[in-house]
Design a protein around this motif. Structure first.
Motif, PDB file in Angstrom:
ATOM      1  N   THR A  10      -8.759   1.684  -9.892  1.00 35.35           N
ATOM      2  CA  THR A  10      -8.969   2.173  -8.528  1.00 35.35           C
ATOM      3  C   THR A  10      -9.418   3.630  -8.557  1.00 35.35           C
ATOM      4  O   THR A  10     -10.372   4.014  -7.877  1.00 35.35           O
ATOM      5  CB  THR A  10      -7.649   2.058  -7.723  1.00 35.35           C
ATOM      6  N   LEU A  11      -8.735   4.435  -9.364  1.00 43.70           N
ATOM      7  CA  LEU A  11      -9.085   5.856  -9.431  1.00 43.70           C
ATOM      8  C   LEU A  11     -10.496   6.018  -9.988  1.00 43.70           C
ATOM      9  O   LEU A  11     -11.259   6.878  -9.559  1.00 43.70           O
ATOM     10  CB  LEU A  11      -8.083   6.621 -10.297  1.00 43.70           C
ATOM     11  N   CYS A  38      -8.354  10.385   1.738  1.00 42.50           N
ATOM     12  CA  CYS A  38      -8.600  10.280   0.291  1.00 42.50           C
ATOM     13  C   CYS A  38      -7.464  10.894  -0.527  1.00 42.50           C
ATOM     14  O   CYS A  38      -7.189  12.093  -0.429  1.00 42.50           O
ATOM     15  CB  CYS A  38      -9.908  10.985  -0.054  1.00 42.50           C
ATOM     16  N   PHE A  84     -13.651  13.263   3.548  1.00 42.53           N
ATOM     17  CA  PHE A  84     -12.628  12.513   2.809  1.00 42.53           C
ATOM     18  C   PHE A  84     -11.866  11.555   3.726  1.00 42.53           C
ATOM     19  O   PHE A  84     -10.788  11.081   3.377  1.00 42.53           O
ATOM     20  CB  PHE A  84     -11.634  13.482   2.160  1.00 42.53           C
ATOM     21  N   LEU A  91     -20.501  19.043   1.051  1.00 42.58           N
ATOM     22  CA  LEU A  91     -19.935  17.755   1.477  1.00 42.58           C
ATOM     23  C   LEU A  91     -20.221  17.483   2.956  1.00 42.58           C
ATOM     24  O   LEU A  91     -20.300  16.337   3.383  1.00 42.58           O
ATOM     25  CB  LEU A  91     -18.421  17.728   1.225  1.00 42.58           C
ATOM     26  N   ALA A 100     -12.938   4.772  -7.200  1.00 43.15           N
ATOM     27  CA  ALA A 100     -13.009   5.651  -6.025  1.00 43.15           C
ATOM     28  C   ALA A 100     -13.364   7.087  -6.388  1.00 43.15           C
ATOM     29  O   ALA A 100     -13.865   7.823  -5.546  1.00 43.15           O
ATOM     30  CB  ALA A 100     -11.659   5.637  -5.291  1.00 43.15           C
ATOM     31  N   GLY A 101     -13.113   7.492  -7.636  1.00 44.64           N
ATOM     32  CA  GLY A 101     -13.209   8.912  -7.942  1.00 44.64           C
ATOM     33  C   GLY A 101     -14.392   9.357  -8.778  1.00 44.64           C
ATOM     34  O   GLY A 101     -14.744  10.531  -8.782  1.00 44.64           O
ATOM     35  N   VAL A 106     -20.906  12.244   0.788  1.00 43.93           N
ATOM     36  CA  VAL A 106     -21.067  11.268  -0.291  1.00 43.93           C
ATOM     37  C   VAL A 106     -20.898   9.838   0.255  1.00 43.93           C
ATOM     38  O   VAL A 106     -21.617   8.918  -0.123  1.00 43.93           O
ATOM     39  CB  VAL A 106     -20.008  11.561  -1.382  1.00 43.93           C
ATOM     40  N   ARG A 135     -11.896   0.794   9.930  1.00 41.98           N
ATOM     41  CA  ARG A 135     -10.589   0.151  10.073  1.00 41.98           C
ATOM     42  C   ARG A 135     -10.795  -1.185  10.775  1.00 41.98           C
ATOM     43  O   ARG A 135     -11.533  -1.255  11.771  1.00 41.98           O
ATOM     44  CB  ARG A 135      -9.658   1.008  10.949  1.00 41.98           C
ATOM     45  N   LEU A 156      -7.996  16.876  -6.033  1.00 42.05           N
ATOM     46  CA  LEU A 156      -8.545  16.853  -7.398  1.00 42.05           C
ATOM     47  C   LEU A 156     -10.069  16.959  -7.359  1.00 42.05           C
ATOM     48  O   LEU A 156     -10.676  17.728  -8.123  1.00 42.05           O
ATOM     49  CB  LEU A 156      -8.114  15.558  -8.108  1.00 42.05           C
ATOM     50  N   TRP A 162       0.843  -1.201   0.000  1.00 38.56           N
ATOM     51  CA  TRP A 162       0.000   0.000   0.000  1.00 38.56           C
ATOM     52  C   TRP A 162       0.873   1.244   0.000  1.00 38.56           C
ATOM     53  O   TRP A 162       0.666   2.173  -0.768  1.00 38.56           O
ATOM     54  CB  TRP A 162      -0.926   0.016   1.230  1.00 38.56           C
TER      55      TRP A 162
END
Ligand code: HEM
Length: 467
Positions: free
Chosen positions: A262-263, A390, A383, A313, A266-267, A318, A324, A395, A93
């Protein structure tokens, strides 16, 4: 021995059913049991939920030594792969975080706003005037186009159309709540079983087939970019092809493919949903909308726009929470949470904490202005936090600001129904129940940007679609 926190005594399957309306369910449990409570969902380890930032930060302090975040997202592995920032923990990671972060921050994205504005403007010019339409679909289309150009770097229209169609199919297939709520073991069986692969109605089968179609296009694109060896490329793929780790090693094709997906995973939905909520809130708060319009017309530094995005937000997060998996026991207030449990900072509760955000149900960007900012910012966790914060937050925020500004330059939006839209669960996100339905009106002449042809990069000419 410190006690376990209080929580629902209902059987796990009844608690799981309540997840149809997670925001209300968490709020009920918080009211009944206080700021720390436990939950049990079918097929998942026992969970403890916290509802304020102080307790959330105790959970984040375990990042890297005491808990894992990737292990909890193992359900994404079938389409984001084995080398994803989302699903990995430990050294792999960390290696990927160091390779990916620079491509999404600071100077790397400084040149993006103009291109994002252009993509948004092209789509906005195709919007119907005077009739209701779902804003969310257009936000998805715009953010998909942004991802294709700025992340995947696709310039060729034919390749763009292929990838666009494949990605939309994947987003649809992998986004169903049925898939999200399928217990991990059942999913893992269905994803590997040849029998399940022959049953196209299964959500797992649909998602796996969609992922294969995307792979086909992506590996082609990665190989083309390697051969091209363009040192000037500014898109994320171009930067990842050039990136080297601490040992000077490049990323393999498979690693790059996994991180691109992944982007996307997740994005894309997250940013489109954040934008949809921003407009849903603005349409129902005309004073805020008016103040924002004035700021944008003055062309000054966009301080109020920044506060509007934050407040959006905050009031409509979102993602409702991200947990965890504890490797060691964790002390939370007067309770001790055993290893093997999942500890979740619940954003939908933390961001409604009335001791930090008075009248939390009101949409009030002023919370993030002047003297108020410090306190509001401390609990501002849409985030996430800790080491797993995040990676795309900068971005996403920039994208939301540019697209909001562009929409308001082109059209005046009104709500069809003054009642707020409900927060509905879609995948791991909370989306507006009616897709942020709006009516667009022409702007007065003096506010309109210069006219350009109405070509939409997303809804391509019929000949290109599906080719
Ligand atoms: C409004 C938009 C977005 C929201 C609300 C959002 C929210 C989040 C949250 C809550 C997390 C989990 C953090 C944690 O575990 O503490 C996360 C992680 C992540 N996000 Fe975002 N995100 C957004 C946009 C994006 C974008 C645009 C990208 C990339 C282009 C992105 C990429 C990621 C990745 C790769 C992770 C995993 C990071 C890690 O585990 O190291 N996100 N995001």
């Amino acid at each position: 021995m410190p006690p376990l926190p209080p929580g629902s005594r209902q059987p796990a399957f009844l608690q799981t059913i309540q997840m149809r309306d997670p925001v209300r369910y968490f709020e009920t449990l918080r009211r009944r049991h206080g700021p720390v409570f436990r939950m049990k969902l079918l097929g998942f380890p026992p969970q403890v939920v916290v509802s304020n930032a102080e307790l959330a930060n105790r959970i984040y302090a375990t990042d890297g030594d005491g808990s894992r975040a990737g292990a909890l997202r193992a359900g994404y592995v079938p389409w984001v792969g084995e080398h994803s920032l989302l699903t990995n923990d430990g050294e792999e990671w960390w290696r990927h975080r160091k390779l990916l972060s620079p491509t999404l921050h600071g100077r790397s994205i400084a040149g993006y706003p103009d291109m994002i504005a252009e993509i948004a403007a092209q789509d906005i010019r195709t919007w119907p005037l005077g009739t209701p339409f779902a804003l969310r679909e257009h936000m998805q289309a715009i953010t998909l186009e942004v991802t294709l150009r700025l992340v995947f770097g696709v310039a060729d229209p034919h390749q763009g159309a292929r990838l666009r169609a494949a990605l939309m199919a994947l987003s649809k297939a992998s986004g169903s709540p049925a898939l999200f709520l399928t217990p991990a073991r059942l999913r893992s069986w269905a994803e590997k079983s040849p029998l399940a692969a022959r049953l196209p109605f299964l959500p797992t089968t649909r998602a796996m087939q969609a992922a294969k179609a995307v792979d086909h296009v992506l590996f082609d694109e990665i190989s083309r970019r390697r051969n091209e060896q363009d040192d000037e490329a500014t898109d994320v793929l171009g930067r990842l092809v050039r990136a080297r780790d601490d040992e000077g090693q490049p990323m393999s094709d498979q690693e790059i493919r996994d991180e691109l997906l992944t982007l996307l995973e997740a994005g894309l939905e997250t940013t489109a949903t954040g934008l949809s909520w921003t407009f849903e809130r603005l349409m129902r708060n005309p004073e805020v909308l008016g103040r924002l319009q004035e700021e944008l017309e003055r062309g000054e530094e966009e301080v109020y726009l920044d506060a509007v995005i934050k407040e959006s937000l905050r009031s409509r997060p979102v993602i409702f929470g991200m947990g965890r998996l504890l490797d060691k026991p964790l002390r939370l207030a007067e309770y001790e949470i055993p290893a093997g449990w999942v500890a979740i900072p619940m954003f939908s509760l933390i961001l409604q904490d009335s001791t930090v955000y008075p009248d939390p149900e009101e949409f009030r960007p002023e919370r993030f202005l002047g003297d108020n900012t410090k306190a509001a910012q401390k609990s501002f966790l849409p985030f996430g936090g800790g080491r797993r914060y995040c990676v795309g937050a900068q971005l996403a925020t920039m994208e939301m600001k540019v697209i909001t500004r562009e929409v308001l330059r082109h059209v005046r939006l009104t709500a069809v129904d003054p009642a707020p839209e409900a927060q509905r669960m879609w995948h791991a996100t909370l989306v507006p129940g009616r897709q942020a339905v709006a009516v667009a009106h022409e702007q007065p002449l003096e506010r309109r940007p210069s006219a350009e042809p109405a070509t939409c990069p997303v809804h391509q000419a019929p000949a290109e679609q599906g080719s």
